[in-house]
Design a protein around this motif. Structure first.
Motif, PDB file in Angstrom:
ATOM      1  N   ILE A  54      30.452  38.104  51.527  1.00 16.82           N
ATOM      2  CA  ILE A  54      30.312  39.367  51.793  1.00 16.82           C
ATOM      3  C   ILE A  54      31.452  39.977  51.894  1.00 16.82           C
ATOM      4  CG2 ILE A  54      29.128  41.695  52.492  1.00 16.82           C
ATOM      5  CD1 ILE A  54      27.770  40.462  53.503  1.00 16.82           C
ATOM      6  N   PHE A  55      32.392  39.999  52.103  1.00  9.65           N
ATOM      7  CA  PHE A  55      33.503  40.321  52.199  1.00  9.65           C
ATOM      8  C   PHE A  55      34.367  39.663  51.506  1.00  9.65           C
ATOM      9  CE2 PHE A  55      31.559  42.315  56.329  1.00  9.65           C
ATOM     10  CZ  PHE A  55      30.806  43.510  55.670  1.00  9.65           C
ATOM     11  N   ILE A  56      34.734  38.760  51.593  1.00 10.23           N
ATOM     12  CA  ILE A  56      35.660  38.465  51.102  1.00 10.23           C
ATOM     13  C   ILE A  56      35.444  38.432  49.177  1.00 10.23           C
ATOM     14  CG2 ILE A  56      36.368  36.447  49.892  1.00 10.23           C
ATOM     15  CD1 ILE A  56      37.919  37.308  52.494  1.00 10.23           C
ATOM     16  N   PRO A  57      34.414  38.814  48.704  1.00  8.69           N
ATOM     17  CA  PRO A  57      34.160  39.129  47.094  1.00  8.69           C
ATOM     18  C   PRO A  57      34.609  40.532  47.301  1.00  8.69           C
ATOM     19  CG  PRO A  57      32.450  37.714  47.574  1.00  8.69           C
ATOM     20  CD  PRO A  57      33.494  37.368  48.498  1.00  8.69           C
ATOM     21  N   LEU A  58      34.031  41.194  47.926  1.00  7.14           N
ATOM     22  CA  LEU A  58      33.779  42.408  47.678  1.00  7.14           C
ATOM     23  C   LEU A  58      35.458  43.183  48.598  1.00  7.14           C
ATOM     24  CD1 LEU A  58      30.956  43.896  49.624  1.00  7.14           C
ATOM     25  CD2 LEU A  58      31.321  43.963  47.163  1.00  7.14           C
ATOM     26  N   ARG A  59      36.265  42.343  48.972  1.00  5.87           N
ATOM     27  CA  ARG A  59      37.767  42.638  49.510  1.00  5.87           C
ATOM     28  C   ARG A  59      38.776  43.911  48.739  1.00  5.87           C
ATOM     29  NH1 ARG A  59      42.750  39.980  49.763  1.00  5.87           N
ATOM     30  NH2 ARG A  59      43.954  40.718  51.540  1.00  5.87           N
ATOM     31  N   PRO A  60      38.929  43.182  47.412  1.00  2.00           N
ATOM     32  CA  PRO A  60      39.291  44.489  46.329  1.00  2.00           C
ATOM     33  C   PRO A  60      38.999  45.676  46.202  1.00  2.00           C
ATOM     34  CG  PRO A  60      38.986  42.456  45.335  1.00  2.00           C
ATOM     35  CD  PRO A  60      38.489  41.917  46.546  1.00  2.00           C
ATOM     36  N   PHE A  61      37.669  45.601  46.090  1.00  7.55           N
ATOM     37  CA  PHE A  61      37.192  46.746  45.982  1.00  7.55           C
ATOM     38  C   PHE A  61      37.178  47.511  47.386  1.00  7.55           C
ATOM     39  CE2 PHE A  61      33.304  49.157  47.513  1.00  7.55           C
ATOM     40  CZ  PHE A  61      33.428  50.544  46.560  1.00  7.55           C
ATOM     41  N   LEU A  62      37.318  47.252  48.186  1.00 10.91           N
ATOM     42  CA  LEU A  62      37.212  47.792  49.827  1.00 10.91           C
ATOM     43  C   LEU A  62      38.813  48.049  50.026  1.00 10.91           C
ATOM     44  CD1 LEU A  62      35.746  45.225  51.862  1.00 10.91           C
ATOM     45  CD2 LEU A  62      34.614  47.336  50.644  1.00 10.91           C
ATOM     46  N   ILE A  63      39.737  47.426  49.829  1.00  6.91           N
ATOM     47  CA  ILE A  63      41.093  47.880  50.055  1.00  6.91           C
ATOM     48  C   ILE A  63      41.644  49.065  49.063  1.00  6.91           C
ATOM     49  CG2 ILE A  63      43.214  46.858  49.389  1.00  6.91           C
ATOM     50  CD1 ILE A  63      42.287  44.153  49.885  1.00  6.91           C
ATOM     51  N   ALA A  64      41.053  48.719  47.850  1.00  2.03           N
ATOM     52  CA  ALA A  64      41.151  49.973  46.984  1.00  2.03           C
ATOM     53  C   ALA A  64      40.248  51.708  46.948  1.00  2.03           C
ATOM     54  CB  ALA A  64      40.589  50.259  46.023  1.00  2.03           C
ATOM     55  N   VAL A  65      39.381  51.472  48.309  1.00  2.00           N
ATOM     56  CA  VAL A  65      39.255  52.375  48.395  1.00  2.00           C
ATOM     57  C   VAL A  65      39.575  53.195  50.282  1.00  2.00           C
ATOM     58  CG1 VAL A  65      36.672  53.708  49.480  1.00  2.00           C
ATOM     59  CG2 VAL A  65      36.346  52.873  47.796  1.00  2.00           C
ATOM     60  N   LYS A 179      34.209  52.118  32.101  1.00  2.54           N
ATOM     61  CA  LYS A 179      34.947  51.782  33.124  1.00  2.54           C
ATOM     62  C   LYS A 179      34.845  53.113  34.556  1.00  2.54           C
ATOM     63  CE  LYS A 179      37.419  48.084  32.787  1.00  2.54           C
ATOM     64  NZ  LYS A 179      37.022  47.218  31.889  1.00  2.54           N
ATOM     65  N   THR A 180      33.511  54.301  34.201  1.00  2.00           N
ATOM     66  CA  THR A 180      34.044  55.572  34.053  1.00  2.00           C
ATOM     67  C   THR A 180      32.945  55.645  35.454  1.00  2.00           C
ATOM     68  OG1 THR A 180      32.230  56.264  32.831  1.00  2.00           O
ATOM     69  CG2 THR A 180      35.074  56.548  31.895  1.00  2.00           C
ATOM     70  N   ALA A 181      32.293  54.995  36.178  1.00  2.00           N
ATOM     71  CA  ALA A 181      31.373  55.270  36.805  1.00  2.00           C
ATOM     72  C   ALA A 181      30.978  53.608  37.672  1.00  2.00           C
ATOM     73  CB  ALA A 181      30.433  54.649  36.598  1.00  2.00           C
ATOM     74  N   LEU A 182      31.075  53.881  38.927  1.00  2.00           N
ATOM     75  CA  LEU A 182      30.743  52.898  40.662  1.00  2.00           C
ATOM     76  C   LEU A 182      32.188  52.110  39.924  1.00  2.00           C
ATOM     77  CD1 LEU A 182      27.391  51.299  39.626  1.00  2.00           C
ATOM     78  CD2 LEU A 182      27.387  53.620  41.074  1.00  2.00           C
ATOM     79  N   MET A 183      33.072  52.395  40.309  1.00  3.77           N
ATOM     80  CA  MET A 183      34.389  51.778  40.091  1.00  3.77           C
ATOM     81  C   MET A 183      35.255  53.362  40.888  1.00  3.77           C
ATOM     82  SD  MET A 183      35.500  49.982  36.699  1.00  3.77           S
ATOM     83  CE  MET A 183      36.709  49.258  37.030  1.00  3.77           C
ATOM     84  N   PRO A 184      35.982  52.561  42.217  1.00  2.00           N
ATOM     85  CA  PRO A 184      37.155  53.644  42.480  1.00  2.00           C
ATOM     86  C   PRO A 184      38.154  54.297  40.856  1.00  2.00           C
ATOM     87  CG  PRO A 184      37.625  51.834  43.298  1.00  2.00           C
ATOM     88  CD  PRO A 184      36.597  51.361  42.244  1.00  2.00           C
ATOM     89  N   GLN A 185      37.893  55.325  41.801  1.00  2.00           N
ATOM     90  CA  GLN A 185      39.368  56.465  41.024  1.00  2.00           C
ATOM     91  C   GLN A 185      40.828  55.137  40.305  1.00  2.00           C
ATOM     92  OE1 GLN A 185      38.772  59.363  39.722  1.00  2.00           O
ATOM     93  NE2 GLN A 185      39.986  59.594  38.262  1.00  2.00           N
ATOM     94  N   TYR A 201      35.325  44.312  35.040  1.00  2.00           N
ATOM     95  CA  TYR A 201      36.238  43.894  35.939  1.00  2.00           C
ATOM     96  C   TYR A 201      35.302  42.740  37.169  1.00  2.00           C
ATOM     97  CZ  TYR A 201      40.694  43.274  33.241  1.00  2.00           C
ATOM     98  OH  TYR A 201      41.990  43.389  32.182  1.00  2.00           O
ATOM     99  N   GLY A 202      35.299  44.619  37.491  1.00  2.00           N
ATOM    100  CA  GLY A 202      33.550  44.349  38.776  1.00  2.00           C
ATOM    101  C   GLY A 202      34.465  44.637  40.374  1.00  2.00           C
ATOM    102  N   LEU A 203      33.869  44.665  40.905  1.00  2.00           N
ATOM    103  CA  LEU A 203      33.624  44.672  42.499  1.00  2.00           C
ATOM    104  C   LEU A 203      35.319  43.930  42.582  1.00  2.00           C
ATOM    105  CD1 LEU A 203      30.794  46.414  43.858  1.00  2.00           C
ATOM    106  CD2 LEU A 203      32.866  47.242  42.600  1.00  2.00           C
ATOM    107  N   LEU A 204      35.308  42.958  42.359  1.00  2.00           N
ATOM    108  CA  LEU A 204      36.653  41.500  42.205  1.00  2.00           C
ATOM    109  C   LEU A 204      37.441  41.914  41.806  1.00  2.00           C
ATOM    110  CD1 LEU A 204      34.369  38.460  42.050  1.00  2.00           C
ATOM    111  CD2 LEU A 204      36.599  38.394  43.678  1.00  2.00           C
ATOM    112  N   LYS A 205      37.778  42.916  41.055  1.00  2.00           N
ATOM    113  CA  LYS A 205      39.016  42.938  40.151  1.00  2.00           C
ATOM    114  C   LYS A 205      39.178  42.131  39.466  1.00  2.00           C
ATOM    115  CE  LYS A 205      43.376  45.588  41.215  1.00  2.00           C
ATOM    116  NZ  LYS A 205      44.133  45.953  42.617  1.00  2.00           N
ATOM    117  N   GLY A 206      38.227  41.206  38.704  1.00  2.00           N
ATOM    118  CA  GLY A 206      38.940  40.641  37.840  1.00  2.00           C
ATOM    119  C   GLY A 206      38.155  39.988  36.768  1.00  2.00           C
ATOM    120  N   PRO A 207      38.418  39.689  35.612  1.00  2.00           N
ATOM    121  CA  PRO A 207      36.867  39.169  34.783  1.00  2.00           C
ATOM    122  C   PRO A 207      36.363  37.586  34.992  1.00  2.00           C
ATOM    123  CG  PRO A 207      39.562  40.216  33.762  1.00  2.00           C
ATOM    124  CD  PRO A 207      39.289  40.313  34.612  1.00  2.00           C
TER     125      PRO A 207
END
Length: 477
Positions: A54-65, A179-185, A201-207
């Protein structure tokens, strides 16, 4: 049943704790939550593997927030390793029993580290590069020594499926909203070239990372199709279609290359066409949705974003088709020769000629460590500090020379043998794809540094080489 409910409760508690850390963006709180989840993993190793999925794929998003989540993966793996050592305290020999591919991998590491010390690479840079290569090897080490059941495998598969659906929906919203919704600012404010602006780019922060992840999730979904009937199958097909659509929206040519290579090899070896009929329907619907999402994105742009600072966004489908069509054009090859991939291939060969035996060491050429600490050889070869090789082969050649390259060839050989021996097992198709993607993807990615990909590969490899697996499920295909 009570045990299953208790395990699910632990999983939900961990997820809720992370959500709290995303709402209350305090770094110290996120650090405490990471330690808490690691302790839950220590208590029940199976949940630790699910937390990683769960958290490894989401890690870039988690760190950004919340940057405090940066340690979540390392903390889980660290305590899982301690628990594994503790469980084997009465049979220490198990801890030091290694497959031949591991010994070759260790040799590769020794060569890279010693060469880096000779080149005077900083200790921090060596540690960063070593971590990039070996963190998820530890997951293999752990899984190989676990009791694996068919129930655990199904839970891992469902976890991957549901998260992939969520990430696919987010990707589609990202695309339509420019890229104006459901992404960190912070991510919404990226400046991207027109070619990259159209890519999800998704929550993985890379296409590229996202597309590889979704393709793996699609293959895993094939296994789940064998386990369910009725409406549940329809739900799986819908999920796979969303994944396929979002994968196309990444415009990742590298992922399509790995898929094409896998299909060709798989069909030649197994000569089974029928399983791909249903998949072809999913592919066709995904392509239709792909064009539909692009049209929706253009409509959204024309009605809501016209006049804003959105340079280079319009005409998504045209830009996207050009990205695929121009992959091997004279213009693309010319640019690559002067400043892109081919240019750095030449630089790698130049470095190799100067350091042919053991290279210049970890953390010296276009890897994770050089992005953080640059490289002591860059000035000598006129290489920019923000350079990333996007090619595992030239990186290995430059950093570890002949000996390191031979060690990695041995790793590949032993993995090929393991893949061939297990090609008819229930995990055969996924294992085959991951191995082919590892080899083919290495030509266009630093594949060994792709955390999500290597996590899946090492988890599956741990299952494959685990002698304690109980009651194998049906085949994927």
């Amino acid at each position: 049943m009570n045990l299953l409910q208790r395990n699910l409760s632990i999983l939900f508690i961990g997820i809720l704790a992370v959500i709290v850390g995303l709402v209350v963006t305090n770094s110290k709180l996120a650090l405490l939550i990471s330690v808490f989840i690691a302790l839950l993993s220590f208590w029940k190793k199976e949940n630790g593997i699910l937390f990683l999925l769960i958290f490894i794929p989401l890690r870039p998003f988690l760190i950004a927030v919340n940057p405090g989540f940066k340690v979540i993966g390392d903390a889980i793996i660290g305590l899982l390793l301690i628990r594994t050592i503790w469980d084997s305290r009465k049979e220490l020999r198990k801890l030091f029993t290694f497959h031949p591919f591991e010994l070759a991998f260790f040799a590769f590491a020794v060569i890279g580290v010693l060469s880096a010390l000779i080149t005077d690479v900083s200790l921090k840079a060596i540690i960063v590069q070593f971590r990039a290569y070996f963190l998820f090897y530890l997951v293999y080490y752990i899984v190989k020594r676990m009791d694996i059941t068919s129930v655990m495998i199904r839970r891992m598969s469902y976890t991957t499926f549901f998260l992939a659906v969520i990430m696919s929906i987010q990707g589609i919203v990202e695309k339509i909203s420019n890229k104006t919704a459901l992404m960190p600012q912070e991510w919404q404010e990226w400046w991207l070239s027109p070619t990259n602006r159209i890519r999800v780019y998704g929550l993985l922060k890379g296409p590229n990372e996202l597309s590889l992840y979704l393709l793996i999730a699609i293959i895993i979904s094939l296994y789940l199709l064998k386990q369910v009937h009725g409406k549940a199958r329809s739900f799986l097909y819908v999920g796979m279609t969303l994944m396929g659509t979002t994968m196309l929206l990444t415009y990742s040519r590298g992922t399509l290359l790995t898929l094409f290579a896998f299909l060709v090899i798989y069909l030649i070896v197994n000569r089974k066409w029928r399983p791909f009929v249903k998949l072809s329907i999913v592919a066709i619907v995904s392509i239709g949705l792909f064009f539909g999402v692009n049209q929706a994105a253009d409509l959204y742009y024309n009605h809501y974003l016209t006049g804003e600072d959105q340079e280079g966004y319009g005409k998504d489908s045209d830009n996207g088709s050009k990205r695929y069509k121009n992959a091997f054009s004279e213009e693309t090859i010319g640019q690559s020769s002067s400043s892109g991939r081919l240019y750095y291939v030449k630089k790698a060969v130049e470095i190799f000629k100067d350091h042919p035996i053991v290279g210049t060491g970890f953390g010296t050429f276009g890897g994770a460590a050089t992005l953080a600490y640059s490289s002591p050889i860059y000035d000598d070869y006129g290489i920019e500090s923000n350079f990333y090789s996007d090619n595992q082969y030239i990186l290995v050649l430059a950093e570890t020379g002949i000996l390191g390259t031979l060690a990695l060839i041995l790793v590949s050989y032993f993995l090929l043998v393991a893949t061939w021996k297990n090609r008819k097992k229930f995990y055969g198709p996924l294992l085959s794809y991951l191995f082919i993607a590892l080899i083919v993807g290495g030509a266009v990615y630093n594949i060994l540094e792709n955390d999500t990909f290597m996590m899946f590969y090492f988890i599956l490899l741990g299952i494959v080489l685990n002698k304690q697996i109980n009651k194998e499920p049906d085949s994927f295909i």
